[in-house]
Motif scaffolding. Structure first.
Motif, short mmCIF file in Angstrom:
data_model
loop_
_atom_site.label_atom_id
_atom_site.label_comp_id
_atom_site.label_asym_id
_atom_site.label_seq_id
_atom_site.Cartn_x
_atom_site.Cartn_y
_atom_site.Cartn_z
N SER A 1 17.65 -15.33 125.69
CA SER A 1 17.24 -16.17 124.95
C SER A 1 15.33 -16.62 124.86
O SER A 1 15.62 -15.89 125.87
N VAL A 2 14.75 -17.03 123.92
CA VAL A 2 13.06 -16.80 124.44
C VAL A 2 12.98 -18.14 125.18
O VAL A 2 12.60 -18.15 126.92
N GLU A 3 14.20 -19.00 125.06
CA GLU A 3 14.09 -20.10 126.01
C GLU A 3 14.76 -20.04 127.79
O GLU A 3 13.53 -20.15 129.08
N GLU A 4 15.30 -19.02 127.75
CA GLU A 4 15.88 -18.54 129.10
C GLU A 4 14.65 -17.47 129.70
O GLU A 4 15.33 -17.34 130.80
N THR A 5 14.30 -16.35 128.81
CA THR A 5 13.66 -16.02 129.77
C THR A 5 12.24 -16.61 130.33
O THR A 5 11.86 -16.08 131.07
N ILE A 6 11.85 -17.70 129.41
CA ILE A 6 10.44 -18.50 129.89
C ILE A 6 10.76 -19.38 131.52
O ILE A 6 10.18 -19.09 132.13
N ARG A 7 12.91 -19.38 131.33
CA ARG A 7 13.06 -20.26 132.24
C ARG A 7 12.80 -19.19 134.22
O ARG A 7 12.58 -19.48 135.08
N ALA A 8 13.77 -17.97 133.52
CA ALA A 8 13.34 -17.23 134.52
C ALA A 8 11.94 -16.49 135.07
O ALA A 8 11.41 -16.40 136.09
N VAL A 9 11.40 -16.26 134.23
CA VAL A 9 10.03 -16.74 134.95
C VAL A 9 8.47 -17.38 135.33
O VAL A 9 8.31 -17.65 136.48
N GLU A 10 9.67 -18.49 135.03
CA GLU A 10 8.82 -19.42 135.85
C GLU A 10 9.50 -20.18 136.94
O GLU A 10 8.84 -20.25 138.02
N GLN A 11 10.65 -19.13 137.02
CA GLN A 11 11.31 -19.36 138.42
C GLN A 11 10.42 -18.43 138.83
O GLN A 11 10.26 -19.03 140.54
N GLU A 12 10.50 -17.76 138.56
CA GLU A 12 9.26 -16.14 139.59
C GLU A 12 8.27 -16.50 140.41
O GLU A 12 7.44 -16.30 141.04
N PHE A 13 7.52 -17.87 139.45
CA PHE A 13 5.97 -18.26 139.48
C PHE A 13 6.62 -19.36 139.93
O PHE A 13 5.17 -19.80 139.96
N GLY A 14 7.30 -19.68 140.73
CA GLY A 14 7.26 -21.07 141.29
C GLY A 14 6.20 -21.38 141.77
O GLY A 14 5.84 -22.80 141.78
N THR A 15 6.02 -21.07 143.03
CA THR A 15 5.04 -21.06 143.68
C THR A 15 3.34 -21.28 143.20
O THR A 15 3.06 -21.86 143.70
N ILE A 16 2.85 -20.54 142.53
CA ILE A 16 1.76 -20.28 141.64
C ILE A 16 2.06 -21.75 140.37
O ILE A 16 1.52 -21.96 141.00
N LEU A 17 3.02 -22.16 140.37
CA LEU A 17 3.35 -23.01 139.63
C LEU A 17 2.59 -24.13 139.97
O LEU A 17 1.84 -25.39 139.91
N ALA A 18 3.61 -24.81 141.39
CA ALA A 18 3.69 -25.83 142.06
C ALA A 18 2.28 -25.95 142.30
O ALA A 18 1.39 -27.06 142.85
N SER A 19 1.35 -24.61 143.06
CA SER A 19 -0.26 -25.02 143.05
C SER A 19 -0.90 -24.98 142.25
O SER A 19 -2.68 -25.31 142.54
N HIS A 20 -0.92 -25.11 141.55
CA HIS A 20 -1.53 -25.46 139.97
C HIS A 20 -1.44 -26.62 139.01
O HIS A 20 -1.82 -26.49 137.85
N ARG A 21 -0.87 -27.50 139.82
CA ARG A 21 -0.29 -28.77 139.25
C ARG A 21 -1.14 -28.90 139.47
O ARG A 21 -1.15 -30.11 140.44
N VAL B 1 10.78 -8.43 138.56
CA VAL B 1 11.44 -8.22 137.64
C VAL B 1 12.85 -8.63 136.52
O VAL B 1 14.09 -9.76 137.45
N ILE B 2 12.49 -9.02 135.86
CA ILE B 2 13.21 -9.86 134.91
C ILE B 2 14.47 -9.35 133.48
O ILE B 2 13.39 -8.48 132.67
N GLN B 3 15.82 -9.00 133.48
CA GLN B 3 16.42 -8.25 132.77
C GLN B 3 16.55 -8.73 131.76
O GLN B 3 17.13 -10.15 131.52
N VAL B 4 15.95 -8.35 130.63
CA VAL B 4 16.40 -9.64 129.39
C VAL B 4 17.27 -9.14 127.99
O VAL B 4 17.66 -10.39 127.45
N ASP B 5 18.14 -8.76 128.61
CA ASP B 5 19.13 -7.81 127.73
C ASP B 5 19.94 -9.79 127.25
O ASP B 5 20.45 -10.39 128.51
N GLY B 6 20.18 -9.80 126.26
CA GLY B 6 20.79 -11.32 125.88
C GLY B 6 21.00 -12.29 126.08
O GLY B 6 21.33 -13.10 125.78
#
Length: 175
Positions: free
Chosen positions: A155-175, A148-153
């Protein structure tokens, strides 16, 4: 492993949350950044409703319905891209439908933040019906190990970075 679970486990990133959590904006930009396919469950709602009516599990014209969209989403994803990651997002993506595994994340504003975002989107509108979705998602997340990413306050960019952190393993396996 059956074909449905292969699509689900290997090719889908689920991004869910209630209305005004930022799902659509974040999902589109995230998918674009990584060259993934973007799929909006909400934009397929009427097509899903028609398919459910044709299957006899929904009455066409009675609203979005309370039927299981998962099989339709998986069928749509299989038709989109067999070897490409697909970012699936929408208000209809609930924890009960998508699961709470490593390929799912939930963008959650507080109830107050959601109301403020809805008011900004539609000043003076009736937003109480949208709170139902917030309560549904929150109740399905309780007691789980969901990401769960708490999005209060944020920015879109901050939320994208949080999503990237959550999916780090998946992203690493698809590069």
């Amino acid at each position: 492993m059956n074909e449905e679970s292969e699509v689900d486990d290997a090719n889908i990133i689920w991004i869910g949350g209630p209305a005004a959590a930022g799902k659509t904006t974040v999902s589109r930009l995230f998918a674009q950044k990584y060259g993934f396919v973007y799929y909006s469950v909400d934009s397929h709602a009427f097509a899903h409703e028609k398919r459910a009516a044709a299957a006899g599990i929904h009455v066409l014209g009675t609203g979005p319905g309370n039927f299981d969209r998962r099989p339709m989403i998986l069928e749509d994803v299989r038709a989109l891209a067999a070897e490409t990651m697909v970012v699936v997002e929408g208000a209809f993506v609930t924890p009960a439908m998508a699961g709470v595994g490593e390929n799912a994340v939930w963008l959650m504003p507080s109830e107050q933040e959601q109301l403020a975002r809805l008011e900004q989107r539609n000043p003076g509108g009736d937003h109480e019906g949208r709170i139902w979705g917030w309560e549904l998602v929150r109740s399905q997340l309780e007691g789980t190990a969901a990401r769960v990413i708490q999005v209060d306050g944020q920015s879109v960019e901050e939320t994208i970075r949080a999503v990237e952190q959550e999916f780090g393993t998946i992203l690493a396996s698809h590069r």
